[in-house]
Motif scaffolding. Structure first.
Motif, mmCIF file in Angstrom:
data_model
loop_
_atom_site.group_PDB
_atom_site.id
_atom_site.type_symbol
_atom_site.label_atom_id
_atom_site.label_comp_id
_atom_site.label_asym_id
_atom_site.label_seq_id
_atom_site.Cartn_x
_atom_site.Cartn_y
_atom_site.Cartn_z
ATOM 1 N N GLN A 1 -0.821 6.190 26.582
ATOM 2 C CA GLN A 1 -1.777 7.037 25.856
ATOM 3 C C GLN A 1 -2.574 7.942 26.791
ATOM 4 O O GLN A 1 -2.933 9.052 26.421
ATOM 5 C CB GLN A 1 -2.730 6.168 25.037
ATOM 6 N N CYS B 1 0.685 10.334 28.681
ATOM 7 C CA CYS B 1 1.622 11.205 27.963
ATOM 8 C C CYS B 1 0.999 12.581 27.742
ATOM 9 O O CYS B 1 -0.208 12.711 27.572
ATOM 10 C CB CYS B 1 2.064 10.591 26.633
ATOM 11 N N SER C 1 0.256 15.459 25.482
ATOM 12 C CA SER C 1 0.221 15.722 24.046
ATOM 13 C C SER C 1 0.265 17.222 23.773
ATOM 14 O O SER C 1 -0.129 18.035 24.603
ATOM 15 C CB SER C 1 -1.033 15.118 23.415
ATOM 16 N N TYR D 1 1.923 9.958 17.354
ATOM 17 C CA TYR D 1 0.521 10.326 17.537
ATOM 18 C C TYR D 1 -0.042 9.654 18.791
ATOM 19 O O TYR D 1 0.150 8.444 19.010
ATOM 20 C CB TYR D 1 -0.303 9.915 16.316
ATOM 21 N N MET D 2 -0.718 10.436 19.608
ATOM 22 C CA MET D 2 -1.274 9.919 20.855
ATOM 23 C C MET D 2 -2.333 8.847 20.582
ATOM 24 O O MET D 2 -2.505 7.907 21.360
ATOM 25 C CB MET D 2 -1.881 11.063 21.675
ATOM 26 N N LYS E 1 -2.034 16.642 18.479
ATOM 27 C CA LYS E 1 -2.084 15.596 19.497
ATOM 28 C C LYS E 1 -0.953 14.591 19.321
ATOM 29 O O LYS E 1 -1.173 13.404 19.050
ATOM 30 C CB LYS E 1 -3.443 14.892 19.465
ATOM 31 N N VAL E 2 0.271 15.084 19.473
ATOM 32 C CA VAL E 2 1.449 14.223 19.395
ATOM 33 C C VAL E 2 2.168 14.249 20.741
ATOM 34 O O VAL E 2 2.098 15.230 21.487
ATOM 35 C CB VAL E 2 2.404 14.670 18.267
ATOM 36 N N CYS E 3 2.850 13.150 21.053
ATOM 37 C CA CYS E 3 3.582 13.014 22.309
ATOM 38 C C CYS E 3 5.061 12.806 22.011
ATOM 39 O O CYS E 3 5.430 12.196 20.998
ATOM 40 C CB CYS E 3 3.049 11.832 23.112
#
Length: 456
Positions: free
Chosen positions: A291, A294, A296, A335-336, A375-377
């Motif tokens: 978290q 990563c 994002s 999602y982060m 805010k996605v990885c």
């Protein structure tokens, strides 16, 4: 006398007012008729609307059922690698050699009979026939037993005959089952009243129409990247990354397996299945969780994006014994904040190289989000059931996310692609319309076919 006369006049007036004149009666009847006509028309319109709505709902439900069945069939186009249980499949004619280690139960076999015409230059596993207004498709694949072992090679055809959508299945070799007998096979009517049935092939774009900014892992032209393993929550187990700090090529090894060698059974309870997951990050030696490390991004609705990477293979890696339909490798977004899947962005399935020495070039997966995703990885997920695959490793090179100027797929809307490049087709778009009482809606859906052809 005057009183009697006045009483008579008053009585006559009261009687006259209590009745209807002929004119009043005619007007009343006319109004009542108009109201009756309007009420009848409203009732008729309401009934027609109800019947039309019910017909459209029925047609859409039927289309949804067809889509579900077609996805289940077509997504396995070209599946060719199967576990060889105690050598049971080794004697099957046409097997293209077995590879593996650790005993007969760990041997895997690749079957070339799923290809349509490799000698004629067609190493794909389907044939598309165009027509107006109906297309037809014939595809080949392996059918697996419950333990992931070889069952048979099936040839399945979808076509329309006199407005009836039919599905035919025959077993080419192996053990036939009730739904797909050998020799002449069986034919089942899936839907009636079919108005339209079209299939279009998609090719990954190679014209370089990409905005000149790499969104991930960095906003420059560096080819270095890093994978960070997720573990400590849920069923996620750590996986080894080499080098830890990243570079132009990163190797993953030490995958968990969901196969118990002592009992010879696969874990079939999702709550107990072991998963491996890694997240894309910028190359560095910083310490922390996935978290915190990563990279994002924010993805915007109706914009096109492309995930791309290569999977170089040295020809000695047992991970190429990947068993389609059981083992799992995919790439997608999480999602982060909590690692949850983005519900409107499905993962892309991919396979490791299945031929010795193959470096299959760049894998490209394109998509267009239907909503904003903030805010996605980028995450790679692995679920291994084969003890052979779990003991292997996979290598990644040039992993990137880019924004592109084209849509998710480029579909061939006019004809079919050439035989020599059909093996590179990795998705099909199906357009289907069924009528019920003259009403219906067009249902269009895309089916990924990652195992089609040799370029897996």
């Amino acid at each position: 006398m005057m009183m009697w006369k006045d009483h008579k006049q008053m009585t006559g007036t009261a009687v006259a007012k209590a009745g209807f004149t002929l004119m009043e009666l005619i007007v009343y009847i006319a109004i009542a008729g108009i109201v009756a006509v309007l009420a009848g028309q409203a009732f008729s319109d309401s009934t027609k609307m109800r019947v039309r709505t019910e017909s459209m709902i029925e047609a859409n439900e039927a289309s949804g059922e067809v889509a579900q069945l077609m996805r289940r069939d077509l997504s396995f186009i070209g599946a060719k690698n199967a576990k060889n249980v105690a050598g049971a499949a080794a004697g099957v004619a046409g097997a293209a050699g077995a590879a593996g280690a650790g005993g007969d139960n760990d041997a895997f076999t690749s079957y070339s009979e799923v290809y349509m015409d490799p000698e004629g230059g067609d190493s794909s596993s389907y044939t598309l026939t165009k027509g107006a207004p109906y297309d037809a498709i014939t595809m080949r694949r392996l059918r697996y037993n419950d333990d992931g072992s070889y069952g048979s090679i099936e040839e399945i055809t979808w076509r329309v005959n006199e407005k009836n959508l039919v599905r035919s299945c025959r077993t080419m070799q192996g053990t036939p089952d009730e739904s797909c007998p050998g020799e002449n096979g069986s034919t089942v009517t899936i839907a009636t009243g079919v108005e339209n049935f079209k299939i279009e092939e998609a090719l990954p774009r190679t014209d370089g129409e990409v905005v000149h900014i790499n969104m991930l892992p960095a906003a420059d032209e560096s080819n270095d990247f890093r994978f960070v393993s997720r573990f400590g929550d849920g069923n996620f187990s750590p996986v080894e990354t080499d080098p830890v700090g990243g570079g132009p090529i990163v190797t993953l090894r030490g995958f968990s397996t969901n196969f118990d060698r002592h009992t010879g059974r696969y874990e079939d309870n999702p709550e107990n299945m072991k998963l491996n997951q890694v997240f894309l990050a910028e190359a560095n030696n910083a310490e922390g969780s996935w978290q915190t490390l990563c990279k994002s991004v924010d993805l915007h609705a109706d914009s096109a994006y492309e995930v791309s990477f290569s999977m170089p293979d040295n020809g000695e890696n047992v991970s190429r014994m990947f068993c389609p339909g059981r083992d799992h490798m995919s790439v997608g977004f999480r999602y982060m904040e909590n690692g949850d899947e983005v519900p409107f962005l499905k993962d892309f399935l991919f396979f490791p190289p299945t031929g010795a020495g193959d470096d299959l070039g760049v894998r490209k997966m394109r998509f267009v989000p239907s909503k904003d995703a903030e805010k996605v990885c980028l995450a790679f997920t692995f679920v291994s059931f084969s003890p052979i695959t779990a003991a292997g490793s996979v290598r990644f090179e040039n992993v990137k996310l880019k924004r592109v100027s084209t849509s998710a797929f480029e579909f061939n809307e006019t004809g079919t692609v050439a035989s020599n490049i059909k093996k590179y087709v990795k998705a099909l778009r199906v357009t289907f319309k069924k009528l019920v009482n003259g009403n219906g809606a067009i249902n269009s859906f895309v089916i990924p076919i990652p195992s089609n052809g040799t370029a897996d």
